[in-house]
Design a protein around this motif. Sequence first.
Motif, PDB file in Angstrom:
ATOM      1  N   VAL A 267     -33.099  19.481  51.154  1.00  0.00           N
ATOM      2  CA  VAL A 267     -34.006  19.792  50.037  1.00  0.00           C
ATOM      3  C   VAL A 267     -35.236  20.534  50.548  1.00  0.00           C
ATOM      4  O   VAL A 267     -35.719  21.481  49.929  1.00  0.00           O
ATOM      5  CB  VAL A 267     -34.411  18.491  49.307  1.00  0.00           C
ATOM      6  N   LYS A 268     -35.759  20.103  51.700  1.00  0.00           N
ATOM      7  CA  LYS A 268     -36.937  20.761  52.263  1.00  0.00           C
ATOM      8  C   LYS A 268     -36.669  22.244  52.508  1.00  0.00           C
ATOM      9  O   LYS A 268     -37.529  23.099  52.248  1.00  0.00           O
ATOM     10  CB  LYS A 268     -37.346  20.092  53.573  1.00  0.00           C
ATOM     11  N   ALA A 269     -35.491  22.542  52.999  1.00  0.00           N
ATOM     12  CA  ALA A 269     -35.162  23.939  53.282  1.00  0.00           C
ATOM     13  C   ALA A 269     -35.113  24.756  51.998  1.00  0.00           C
ATOM     14  O   ALA A 269     -35.604  25.887  51.945  1.00  0.00           O
ATOM     15  CB  ALA A 269     -33.838  24.035  54.034  1.00  0.00           C
ATOM     16  N   TYR A 270     -34.524  24.195  50.930  1.00  0.00           N
ATOM     17  CA  TYR A 270     -34.488  24.915  49.660  1.00  0.00           C
ATOM     18  C   TYR A 270     -35.896  25.122  49.103  1.00  0.00           C
ATOM     19  O   TYR A 270     -36.229  26.202  48.598  1.00  0.00           O
ATOM     20  CB  TYR A 270     -33.624  24.159  48.642  1.00  0.00           C
ATOM     21  N   LEU A 271     -36.730  24.083  49.173  1.00  0.00           N
ATOM     22  CA  LEU A 271     -38.090  24.193  48.650  1.00  0.00           C
ATOM     23  C   LEU A 271     -38.903  25.228  49.426  1.00  0.00           C
ATOM     24  O   LEU A 271     -39.614  26.053  48.834  1.00  0.00           O
ATOM     25  CB  LEU A 271     -38.788  22.828  48.728  1.00  0.00           C
ATOM     26  N   ARG A 272     -38.797  25.185  50.750  1.00  0.00           N
ATOM     27  CA  ARG A 272     -39.596  26.104  51.566  1.00  0.00           C
ATOM     28  C   ARG A 272     -39.074  27.536  51.459  1.00  0.00           C
ATOM     29  O   ARG A 272     -39.863  28.485  51.443  1.00  0.00           O
ATOM     30  CB  ARG A 272     -39.622  25.611  53.016  1.00  0.00           C
ATOM     31  N   ARG A 273     -37.758  27.682  51.387  1.00  0.00           N
ATOM     32  CA  ARG A 273     -37.224  29.028  51.218  1.00  0.00           C
ATOM     33  C   ARG A 273     -37.591  29.578  49.843  1.00  0.00           C
ATOM     34  O   ARG A 273     -37.919  30.761  49.698  1.00  0.00           O
ATOM     35  CB  ARG A 273     -35.715  29.061  51.415  1.00  0.00           C
ATOM     36  N   GLY A 274     -37.553  28.706  48.828  1.00  0.00           N
ATOM     37  CA  GLY A 274     -37.969  29.128  47.495  1.00  0.00           C
ATOM     38  C   GLY A 274     -39.420  29.579  47.475  1.00  0.00           C
ATOM     39  O   GLY A 274     -39.772  30.592  46.862  1.00  0.00           O
TER      40      GLY A 274
ATOM     41  N   ALA B 215     -41.162  30.738  50.080  1.00  0.00           N
ATOM     42  CA  ALA B 215     -41.246  32.006  50.806  1.00  0.00           C
ATOM     43  C   ALA B 215     -40.760  33.161  49.937  1.00  0.00           C
ATOM     44  O   ALA B 215     -41.392  34.226  49.869  1.00  0.00           O
ATOM     45  CB  ALA B 215     -40.415  31.930  52.093  1.00  0.00           C
ATOM     46  N   ARG B 216     -39.655  32.963  49.256  1.00  0.00           N
ATOM     47  CA  ARG B 216     -39.093  34.029  48.429  1.00  0.00           C
ATOM     48  C   ARG B 216     -39.997  34.351  47.237  1.00  0.00           C
ATOM     49  O   ARG B 216     -40.092  35.511  46.812  1.00  0.00           O
ATOM     50  CB  ARG B 216     -37.689  33.639  47.952  1.00  0.00           C
TER      51      ARG B 216
ATOM     52  N   ALA C 288     -35.646  32.880  44.483  1.00  0.00           N
ATOM     53  CA  ALA C 288     -36.503  31.686  44.551  1.00  0.00           C
ATOM     54  C   ALA C 288     -36.117  30.691  43.465  1.00  0.00           C
ATOM     55  O   ALA C 288     -36.039  29.478  43.706  1.00  0.00           O
ATOM     56  CB  ALA C 288     -37.966  32.088  44.409  1.00  0.00           C
ATOM     57  N   ASP C 289     -35.866  31.218  42.273  1.00  0.00           N
ATOM     58  CA  ASP C 289     -35.446  30.369  41.149  1.00  0.00           C
ATOM     59  C   ASP C 289     -34.170  29.607  41.508  1.00  0.00           C
ATOM     60  O   ASP C 289     -34.062  28.392  41.249  1.00  0.00           O
ATOM     61  CB  ASP C 289     -35.222  31.249  39.916  1.00  0.00           C
ATOM     62  N   GLU C 290     -33.227  30.289  42.131  1.00  0.00           N
ATOM     63  CA  GLU C 290     -31.970  29.636  42.530  1.00  0.00           C
ATOM     64  C   GLU C 290     -32.212  28.533  43.547  1.00  0.00           C
ATOM     65  O   GLU C 290     -31.584  27.463  43.498  1.00  0.00           O
ATOM     66  CB  GLU C 290     -31.011  30.676  43.099  1.00  0.00           C
ATOM     67  N   ASP C 291     -33.133  28.780  44.508  1.00  0.00           N
ATOM     68  CA  ASP C 291     -33.424  27.761  45.529  1.00  0.00           C
ATOM     69  C   ASP C 291     -34.033  26.506  44.911  1.00  0.00           C
ATOM     70  O   ASP C 291     -33.643  25.377  45.243  1.00  0.00           O
ATOM     71  CB  ASP C 291     -34.373  28.330  46.584  1.00  0.00           C
ATOM     72  N   PHE C 292     -35.005  26.689  44.012  1.00  0.00           N
ATOM     73  CA  PHE C 292     -35.649  25.525  43.409  1.00  0.00           C
ATOM     74  C   PHE C 292     -34.677  24.755  42.513  1.00  0.00           C
ATOM     75  O   PHE C 292     -34.721  23.521  42.441  1.00  0.00           O
ATOM     76  CB  PHE C 292     -36.889  25.957  42.634  1.00  0.00           C
ATOM     77  N   ARG C 293     -33.780  25.476  41.850  1.00  0.00           N
ATOM     78  CA  ARG C 293     -32.763  24.805  41.031  1.00  0.00           C
ATOM     79  C   ARG C 293     -31.816  23.992  41.917  1.00  0.00           C
ATOM     80  O   ARG C 293     -31.405  22.875  41.552  1.00  0.00           O
ATOM     81  CB  ARG C 293     -31.975  25.834  40.211  1.00  0.00           C
TER      82      ARG C 293
ATOM     83  N   GLU D 288     -42.286  22.326  39.021  1.00  0.00           N
ATOM     84  CA  GLU D 288     -43.470  23.166  38.776  1.00  0.00           C
ATOM     85  C   GLU D 288     -43.193  24.624  39.152  1.00  0.00           C
ATOM     86  O   GLU D 288     -43.625  25.556  38.467  1.00  0.00           O
ATOM     87  CB  GLU D 288     -44.659  22.628  39.566  1.00  0.00           C
ATOM     88  N   ALA D 289     -42.452  24.810  40.246  1.00  0.00           N
ATOM     89  CA  ALA D 289     -42.124  26.162  40.677  1.00  0.00           C
ATOM     90  C   ALA D 289     -41.246  26.865  39.648  1.00  0.00           C
ATOM     91  O   ALA D 289     -41.436  28.057  39.352  1.00  0.00           O
ATOM     92  CB  ALA D 289     -41.431  26.130  42.034  1.00  0.00           C
ATOM     93  N   LEU D 290     -40.289  26.148  39.077  1.00  0.00           N
ATOM     94  CA  LEU D 290     -39.407  26.747  38.078  1.00  0.00           C
ATOM     95  C   LEU D 290     -40.172  27.150  36.827  1.00  0.00           C
ATOM     96  O   LEU D 290     -39.857  28.169  36.192  1.00  0.00           O
ATOM     97  CB  LEU D 290     -38.273  25.779  37.733  1.00  0.00           C
ATOM     98  N   SER D 291     -41.182  26.377  36.482  1.00  0.00           N
ATOM     99  CA  SER D 291     -42.021  26.731  35.326  1.00  0.00           C
ATOM    100  C   SER D 291     -42.773  28.040  35.592  1.00  0.00           C
ATOM    101  O   SER D 291     -42.869  28.904  34.722  1.00  0.00           O
ATOM    102  CB  SER D 291     -43.020  25.603  35.026  1.00  0.00           C
TER     103      SER D 291
END
Length: 592
Positions: A543-550, A552-553, A562-567, A581-584
């Motif tokens: 999860v950390k990798a998806y959040l941090r990559r999101g 960065a993107r 980024a949207d795909e990573d946070f989802r 919050e990021a998806l919003s």
Amino acid sequence: MPNDKILARSLGVLFGLGLAGIFILRRNLFRLTGGKDNGAFIEYFELLPPPPPPPPSAPHPLSGLTFAIKDIFDIEGFVTGFGNPDWASTHEPATRTAAAVKVLVEAGATCIGKLIMDELAYSIIGDNKHYGTPVNPAAPNRIPGGSSSGSGVAVAADLVDFSLGTDTAGSVRVPAAFCGILGFRPSHGAVSTVGVTPMAQSLDTVGCFARDPAILRQVGHILLQLPYMDVRQPRRFFIADDCFKISLIPTELSLGTVVKSIQKLLGRQVLQHINLGDYVARTVPSLKELQKEISDSNLGSLALLRTAMQILQRWEFKLNHEEWLTTVKPDLAPALAARTKLALETSSNLVPLLQKIKDETRYAISELLKNDSLLVMPTVPDIPPKLNTKAEALEVFRNKTLDLICVAGMSSCCQVTMPAGNHDGVPMAVSLLAKQGSDRFLLDTVLAIYSTVQEEDKVAADQPSIVSDGNSAAAELAKEKGNAAFKEKDYKKAVGFYTDAIRLNGNNATYYNNRAMAYLQLCSFSEAESDCTKALNLDKRSVKAYLRRGTAREFLGYYKEADEDFRQALIFEPTNKTASEALSRLKKLLYG
């Protein structure tokens, strides 16, 4: 697609007997008729070599080879476009053919056209707002590098046997590295620049690209016009350890095969490690004076050397093109417009100091590389950035690249970049540098070691990495030191420790995740994205990798990715507040 100005340039037909052969402009222009040339060519023609001599005379040395040239070289009867349509429309057809082109045609090669370049040769990215970005055959979703972008792409796509480009501040070396081919920047002044539109004369060189080291050597020897010399064996290879630490590619991947090849061919005793930055700081004392002049105490010696090169480049670019820029007011890409504005604002105050720095650097590198020694260093700090990377991120990448590129530029020495395997499916490159005037020796050495380097690359790719218990423990210790540095907010130091951990054990997703977080704190978003991708290759549920990559993107402007990573993060952790919050935020950016 080309605009009307390119079409007008391309449909004129010129017949005439020149010194080297016959000019014929083809009407079947592949870019205009939908053929595949990776967007590298801006126009096609044929410049034919003279007839071969009758037996028993030997054929011309480049007989049967084809090449193309960057649109910075003059061809008699053609307008030299310099990467910008306003330049093309305000200049007359050339009255001569560039000396470098002429000598290659006289040697038996056939020139088949001109290639796209970055506007005014003032970029190393490889894009062009007017003519498009040539497609990198080795990594189609990443930039090809510039300013000799078409020259690199044409060779990598096997459209020609070799190509000509120019290299002022990396414009041959960077596209060669990004496209996975060989690129040669000769010693300053070693190859004629007559008939080449100048960028910055103190730094300008005519270089070449090839896939085959034998062709690179053959073309290089003809361009250099040097008498025959016996092949000499290198006595010393200096490994620039600090430069490989700048690189975000693991050293064992980019350097390992080269070192093994040198050891196999010449023995371990020829290898010597060096901190190049420390050496430059000791031997180029005028850098301290520059540091006082620009009032920046945070720059290291290589960054100062890069700064000296950039200011000198701006000044000479201004001298060459100020009148045209201020009179024509051309349509330029935003990044280039900012760069030319800086150039036009540059004064001559520091020029004597910059020339002194250049003289000191040339002497220092010549002393280091005397007695048939070579310097081994990374060509670029990372794999090529993705297409559509934000301008701010590209500028950071550009400066990091120039920290490495400036060594040859400011010392006038020669450099060959060569492919050294792949990282994440993208080409890596390593460079060999020789002192000014040792071009033939450098090309001979590259030919001698190249096949062994490629063999070692294949062996390394076929072998799974094995981590010993000792390495695992040392890696954990390095990670803990990184964590401590991170808590102290010394993020650069933390990156160093996490990098040490990765070198010892590249199979641990946590190390990449931690380094990604440190990179985010340093606003190094491309690097953070890359590390998160590596972490996810090792642990697809991180999860950390998806959040941090999101994150960065999002900063890089890759909003959909980024949207795909946070989802994805929410799939594994449905209550994660950061992802929600990021998806919003991204919803507003993507859909309004």
